[in-house]
Design a protein around this motif. Structure first.
Motif, PDB file in Angstrom:
ATOM      1  N   TYR A  52      43.922 -66.323  16.209  1.00  0.00           N
ATOM      2  CA  TYR A  52      44.386 -67.483  16.962  1.00  0.00           C
ATOM      3  C   TYR A  52      43.732 -68.773  16.486  1.00  0.00           C
ATOM      4  CZ  TYR A  52      46.026 -63.787  20.077  1.00  0.00           C
ATOM      5  OH  TYR A  52      46.632 -62.670  20.595  1.00  0.00           O
ATOM      6  N   THR A  53      42.558 -68.678  15.859  1.00  0.00           N
ATOM      7  CA  THR A  53      41.860 -69.887  15.426  1.00  0.00           C
ATOM      8  C   THR A  53      42.579 -70.587  14.278  1.00  0.00           C
ATOM      9  OG1 THR A  53      40.459 -68.639  13.882  1.00  0.00           O
ATOM     10  CG2 THR A  53      39.643 -68.906  16.141  1.00  0.00           C
ATOM     11  N   THR A  54      43.483 -69.900  13.609  1.00  0.00           N
ATOM     12  CA  THR A  54      44.225 -70.514  12.509  1.00  0.00           C
ATOM     13  C   THR A  54      45.536 -71.143  12.984  1.00  0.00           C
ATOM     14  OG1 THR A  54      45.394 -68.449  11.973  1.00  0.00           O
ATOM     15  CG2 THR A  54      43.260 -68.827  10.905  1.00  0.00           C
ATOM     16  N   MET A  55      45.858 -70.985  14.240  1.00  0.00           N
ATOM     17  CA  MET A  55      47.111 -71.525  14.770  1.00  0.00           C
ATOM     18  C   MET A  55      46.910 -72.951  15.282  1.00  0.00           C
ATOM     19  SD  MET A  55      48.682 -68.325  16.938  1.00  0.00           S
ATOM     20  CE  MET A  55      48.997 -66.732  16.202  1.00  0.00           C
ATOM     21  N   SER A  56      47.971 -73.734  15.219  1.00  0.00           N
ATOM     22  CA  SER A  56      47.928 -75.075  15.786  1.00  0.00           C
ATOM     23  C   SER A  56      48.000 -74.992  17.301  1.00  0.00           C
ATOM     24  CB  SER A  56      49.105 -75.902  15.261  1.00  0.00           C
ATOM     25  OG  SER A  56      50.334 -75.387  15.780  1.00  0.00           O
ATOM     26  N   TYR A  57      47.660 -76.101  17.957  1.00  0.00           N
ATOM     27  CA  TYR A  57      47.747 -76.115  19.420  1.00  0.00           C
ATOM     28  C   TYR A  57      49.184 -75.863  19.873  1.00  0.00           C
ATOM     29  CZ  TYR A  57      47.845 -77.678  24.236  1.00  0.00           C
ATOM     30  OH  TYR A  57      48.033 -77.732  25.592  1.00  0.00           O
ATOM     31  N   LYS A  58      50.133 -76.415  19.168  1.00  0.00           N
ATOM     32  CA  LYS A  58      51.544 -76.229  19.538  1.00  0.00           C
ATOM     33  C   LYS A  58      51.929 -74.759  19.471  1.00  0.00           C
ATOM     34  CE  LYS A  58      56.210 -77.939  18.612  1.00  0.00           C
ATOM     35  NZ  LYS A  58      57.035 -78.856  17.784  1.00  0.00           N
ATOM     36  N   GLU A  59      51.456 -74.062  18.443  1.00  0.00           N
ATOM     37  CA  GLU A  59      51.760 -72.630  18.317  1.00  0.00           C
ATOM     38  C   GLU A  59      51.131 -71.838  19.467  1.00  0.00           C
ATOM     39  OE1 GLU A  59      52.156 -71.907  13.507  1.00  0.00           O
ATOM     40  OE2 GLU A  59      50.156 -72.202  14.368  1.00  0.00           O
ATOM     41  N   ILE A  60      49.883 -72.172  19.810  1.00  0.00           N
ATOM     42  CA  ILE A  60      49.216 -71.483  20.914  1.00  0.00           C
ATOM     43  C   ILE A  60      49.934 -71.777  22.222  1.00  0.00           C
ATOM     44  CG2 ILE A  60      47.105 -71.432  22.295  1.00  0.00           C
ATOM     45  CD1 ILE A  60      46.807 -69.881  19.738  1.00  0.00           C
ATOM     46  N   ALA A  61      50.290 -73.037  22.440  1.00  0.00           N
ATOM     47  CA  ALA A  61      50.964 -73.421  23.685  1.00  0.00           C
ATOM     48  C   ALA A  61      52.308 -72.718  23.824  1.00  0.00           C
ATOM     49  CB  ALA A  61      51.141 -74.937  23.742  1.00  0.00           C
ATOM     50  N   THR A  62      53.022 -72.592  22.717  1.00  0.00           N
ATOM     51  CA  THR A  62      54.316 -71.907  22.752  1.00  0.00           C
ATOM     52  C   THR A  62      54.140 -70.414  22.969  1.00  0.00           C
ATOM     53  OG1 THR A  62      55.293 -73.555  21.271  1.00  0.00           O
ATOM     54  CG2 THR A  62      56.421 -71.435  21.444  1.00  0.00           C
ATOM     55  N   LEU A  63      53.159 -69.828  22.280  1.00  0.00           N
ATOM     56  CA  LEU A  63      52.929 -68.388  22.363  1.00  0.00           C
ATOM     57  C   LEU A  63      52.563 -67.946  23.771  1.00  0.00           C
ATOM     58  CD1 LEU A  63      52.659 -65.688  20.814  1.00  0.00           C
ATOM     59  CD2 LEU A  63      50.277 -66.298  20.374  1.00  0.00           C
ATOM     60  N   PHE A  64      51.731 -68.742  24.454  1.00  0.00           N
ATOM     61  CA  PHE A  64      51.244 -68.365  25.776  1.00  0.00           C
ATOM     62  C   PHE A  64      51.829 -69.203  26.911  1.00  0.00           C
ATOM     63  CE2 PHE A  64      47.708 -67.066  22.888  1.00  0.00           C
ATOM     64  CZ  PHE A  64      47.849 -65.704  23.079  1.00  0.00           C
ATOM     65  N   ASN A  65      52.880 -69.952  26.591  1.00  0.00           N
ATOM     66  CA  ASN A  65      53.605 -70.732  27.604  1.00  0.00           C
ATOM     67  C   ASN A  65      52.659 -71.679  28.352  1.00  0.00           C
ATOM     68  OD1 ASN A  65      55.951 -71.473  28.975  1.00  0.00           O
ATOM     69  ND2 ASN A  65      55.607 -69.986  30.618  1.00  0.00           N
ATOM     70  N   ILE A  66      51.879 -72.420  27.597  1.00  0.00           N
ATOM     71  CA  ILE A  66      50.941 -73.390  28.170  1.00  0.00           C
ATOM     72  C   ILE A  66      51.624 -74.749  28.224  1.00  0.00           C
ATOM     73  CG2 ILE A  66      48.700 -74.515  27.888  1.00  0.00           C
ATOM     74  CD1 ILE A  66      47.776 -72.042  26.344  1.00  0.00           C
ATOM     75  N   PRO A  67      51.717 -75.364  29.394  1.00  0.00           N
ATOM     76  CA  PRO A  67      52.384 -76.662  29.496  1.00  0.00           C
ATOM     77  C   PRO A  67      51.552 -77.766  28.846  1.00  0.00           C
ATOM     78  CG  PRO A  67      51.378 -76.091  31.595  1.00  0.00           C
ATOM     79  CD  PRO A  67      51.210 -74.893  30.696  1.00  0.00           C
TER      80      PRO A  67
END
Length: 201
Positions: A185-200
């Motif tokens: 997960y540390t290599t992912m962008s914030y947008k990718e993390i937010a999309t993956l875990f449905n973070i608003p």
């Protein structure tokens, strides 16, 4: 005389017929030999077991955007402020040693496109400042600022911060096969993390 002979024959035949129809049933004969057993059917082929699934990432925890808590001024080369203290982490029911912790800073970095989100660690080369975070032995998450020189060092590059905790069943530093199958997960962008875990936003 002929009639008497005929009558005698008819009487004898009648007695013989009735005698045969009223006879007792015969005894049951012996059982026949047992039949041969049928051929055994072929055994079904067992399916291959499926590959083990990745460690679960349910109940991902993320904070609200936390305003910058660095104390302005002072000329310090290092400053720290707490994003989540040990009691807050305990209340969340997570173990930071077996979880992935991510921290992001948000601010209008380029002063032209509006607020952007950057993962920490982040280095501001123009001011020789470095922004990162730590998790302590007591179980807290802290934002940390480093500077190369003792100027004002306000560490105000970001307006606010957010942490994301991804609980896991094994320590993130482990070399087990389960950890190797977990995305980095540390290599992912914030947008990718937010999309993956449905973070608003």
């Amino acid at each position: 005389m002929k009639d008497l002979v005929k009558l005698s024959l008819i009487l004898v035949l009648s007695v013989s017929i009735f005698s045969c129809s009223d006879g007792e049933d015969g005894a049951i004969g012996p059982a026949g030999p047992e039949g041969l057993a049928g051929a055994q059917g072929t055994q079904g082929i067992q399916g291959d077991p499926g590959d083990p699934g990745d460690p679960g990432t349910a109940n991902v925890i993320y904070s609200d955007w936390i305003p910058n808590g660095f104390t302005p001024g002072g000329g310090l080369l290092q400053k720290v402020f707490t994003l989540a203290n040990a009691q807050q982490i305990t209340d969340l029911g997570v173990n930071l040693d077996t979880s992935t912790v991510l921290v992001y800073g948000r601010g209008d970095i380029l002063l032209v496109v509006g607020d952007e989100v950057f993962p920490l660690p982040y280095e501001n080369r123009s001011t020789e400042e470095r922004y990162t975070y730590t998790t302590t032995n007591q179980g807290s998450i802290r934002a940390v600022g480093f500077a190369a020189s003792n100027t004002d060092n306000d560490f105000d590059r970001f307006d606010d911060y957010r942490y994301v905790i991804i609980p896991g069943g094994v320590a993130v530093s482990s070399t087990s096969s389960a950890t190797k199958s977990t995305p980095d997960y540390t290599t992912m962008s914030y947008k990718e993390i937010a999309t993956l875990f449905n973070i608003p936003e």
